[in-house]
Design a protein around this motif. Structure first.
Motif, PDB file in Angstrom:
ATOM      1  N   GLY A 225       0.816  -1.217   0.000  1.00  0.00           N
ATOM      2  CA  GLY A 225       0.000   0.000   0.000  1.00  0.00           C
ATOM      3  C   GLY A 225       0.841   1.254   0.000  1.00  0.00           C
ATOM      4  N   THR A 226       0.509   2.190   0.888  1.00  0.00           N
ATOM      5  CA  THR A 226       1.248   3.452   0.962  1.00  0.00           C
ATOM      6  C   THR A 226       2.666   3.252   1.467  1.00  0.00           C
ATOM      7  OG1 THR A 226       0.355   3.896   3.161  1.00  0.00           O
ATOM      8  CG2 THR A 226      -0.819   4.855   1.283  1.00  0.00           C
TER       9      THR A 226
ATOM     10  N   TYR B 128       4.802   1.703   0.052  1.00  0.00           N
ATOM     11  CA  TYR B 128       5.672   1.736  -1.121  1.00  0.00           C
ATOM     12  C   TYR B 128       6.310   3.115  -1.321  1.00  0.00           C
ATOM     13  CZ  TYR B 128       7.016   1.966  -6.037  1.00  0.00           C
ATOM     14  OH  TYR B 128       7.704   2.178  -7.211  1.00  0.00           O
ATOM     15  N   ALA B 129       5.693   4.166  -0.822  1.00  0.00           N
ATOM     16  CA  ALA B 129       6.130   5.541  -1.097  1.00  0.00           C
ATOM     17  C   ALA B 129       7.626   5.782  -0.877  1.00  0.00           C
ATOM     18  CB  ALA B 129       5.297   6.533  -0.293  1.00  0.00           C
TER      19      ALA B 129
ATOM     20  N   ARG C  70      10.016   4.458  -3.677  1.00  0.00           N
ATOM     21  CA  ARG C  70      10.102   5.136  -4.975  1.00  0.00           C
ATOM     22  C   ARG C  70      11.438   5.877  -5.059  1.00  0.00           C
ATOM     23  NH1 ARG C  70       5.200   8.627  -6.405  1.00  0.00           N
ATOM     24  NH2 ARG C  70       5.876   8.131  -8.518  1.00  0.00           N
TER      25      ARG C  70
ATOM     26  N   CYS D 180      -1.286  -4.986  -2.192  1.00  0.00           N
ATOM     27  CA  CYS D 180      -2.463  -4.126  -2.048  1.00  0.00           C
ATOM     28  C   CYS D 180      -3.687  -5.041  -2.084  1.00  0.00           C
ATOM     29  CB  CYS D 180      -2.519  -3.054  -3.137  1.00  0.00           C
ATOM     30  SG  CYS D 180      -2.519  -3.671  -4.830  1.00  0.00           S
TER      31      CYS D 180
ATOM     32  N   ASP E 179      -6.185  -1.201  -7.047  1.00  0.00           N
ATOM     33  CA  ASP E 179      -5.256  -0.531  -6.136  1.00  0.00           C
ATOM     34  C   ASP E 179      -3.801  -0.530  -6.586  1.00  0.00           C
ATOM     35  OD1 ASP E 179      -7.345  -0.078  -4.249  1.00  0.00           O
ATOM     36  OD2 ASP E 179      -7.131  -2.161  -3.586  1.00  0.00           O
TER      37      ASP E 179
ATOM     38  N   TYR F 176       0.827   1.841  -9.070  1.00  0.00           N
ATOM     39  CA  TYR F 176       2.214   2.056  -9.502  1.00  0.00           C
ATOM     40  C   TYR F 176       2.756   0.880 -10.306  1.00  0.00           C
ATOM     41  CZ  TYR F 176       2.250   6.133  -6.508  1.00  0.00           C
ATOM     42  OH  TYR F 176       1.969   7.353  -5.938  1.00  0.00           O
TER      43      TYR F 176
ATOM     44  N   CYS G 267       8.150  -0.812   5.442  1.00  0.00           N
ATOM     45  CA  CYS G 267       7.396   0.443   5.580  1.00  0.00           C
ATOM     46  C   CYS G 267       5.909   0.150   5.446  1.00  0.00           C
ATOM     47  CB  CYS G 267       7.803   1.444   4.501  1.00  0.00           C
ATOM     48  SG  CYS G 267       9.500   1.999   4.632  1.00  0.00           S
ATOM     49  N   GLY G 268       5.122   0.743   6.345  1.00  0.00           N
ATOM     50  CA  GLY G 268       3.675   0.605   6.250  1.00  0.00           C
ATOM     51  C   GLY G 268       3.019   0.360   7.584  1.00  0.00           C
ATOM     52  N   ASP G 269       1.965  -0.413   7.561  1.00  0.00           N
ATOM     53  CA  ASP G 269       1.092  -0.680   8.694  1.00  0.00           C
ATOM     54  C   ASP G 269       1.813  -1.353   9.853  1.00  0.00           C
ATOM     55  OD1 ASP G 269      -1.346  -1.257  10.187  1.00  0.00           O
ATOM     56  OD2 ASP G 269      -1.144  -3.298   9.407  1.00  0.00           O
TER      57      ASP G 269
END
Length: 165
Positions: free
Chosen positions: A13-14, A16-17, A20, A45, A51, A54, A118-120
């Protein structure tokens, strides 16, 4: 950090930001003639058809060798490649256990590799942590307390980072 060292990125999900930027840096290093170590990206996702925004960026990174392996997980029915079965990034970690074990043990590339998550924080990060234990136990024959000590050492030495919320 040595660009020849392996890197493992786990960011559903987010999450991944941040990766990048990692991929952009790896592309720039490759363009400058630097030798890159293997890079594994684990992304998930809910729905591949809705979803996975990317997709093109990730596939381009794979085609350009900024990423050595792209492992995708889709957790809701209709997820295409998952065949409708719930699949999470921690499941994909287990399918890459041999490669990840070698990285955790420092047997791949010019230097020991680094794992980034990274994430939840509530579910995913905890389950990824458990999957790393499971990999050490299955591939290396370690007892649970030994696997925990190895994961702790990875964290203490800057080879296992969690940016979770």
């Amino acid at each position: 950090r040595d660009p020849a060292a392996p890197v493992v990125m786990v960011g559903p999900g987010t999450g991944y930001a941040p990766f990048r930027g990692f991929l952009q840096e790896r592309a720039a290093l490759a363009k400058a003639g630097k030798t890159l170590g293997p890079a594994y990206l684990f992304f998930g996702c809910r729905r591949e058809d809705h979803d996975f925004i990317y997709r093109e960026e990730m596939e381009a990174a794979l085609a350009a060798s900024s990423v050595s392996a792209l492992h995708l997980a889709f957790s809701r029915a209709g997820g295409g490649a998952s065949g409708g079965r719930k699949v999470y990034v921690q499941d994909k970690l287990m399918t890459a256990a041999k490669d990840l074990y070698a990285i955790m043990k420092g047997n791949v590339g010019a230097n020991e590799g680094t794992i980034y998550v990274c994430g939840d924080a509530k579910g995913m990060a905890r389950d990824v942590h458990r999957a790393l234990h499971g990999i050490l136990m299955a591939e290396g024959g370690y007892a649970g307390h030994e696997a925990e000590e190895i994961v702790k050492r990875l964290s203490d030495t800057g080879r296992y980072h969690k940016d979770v919320w």
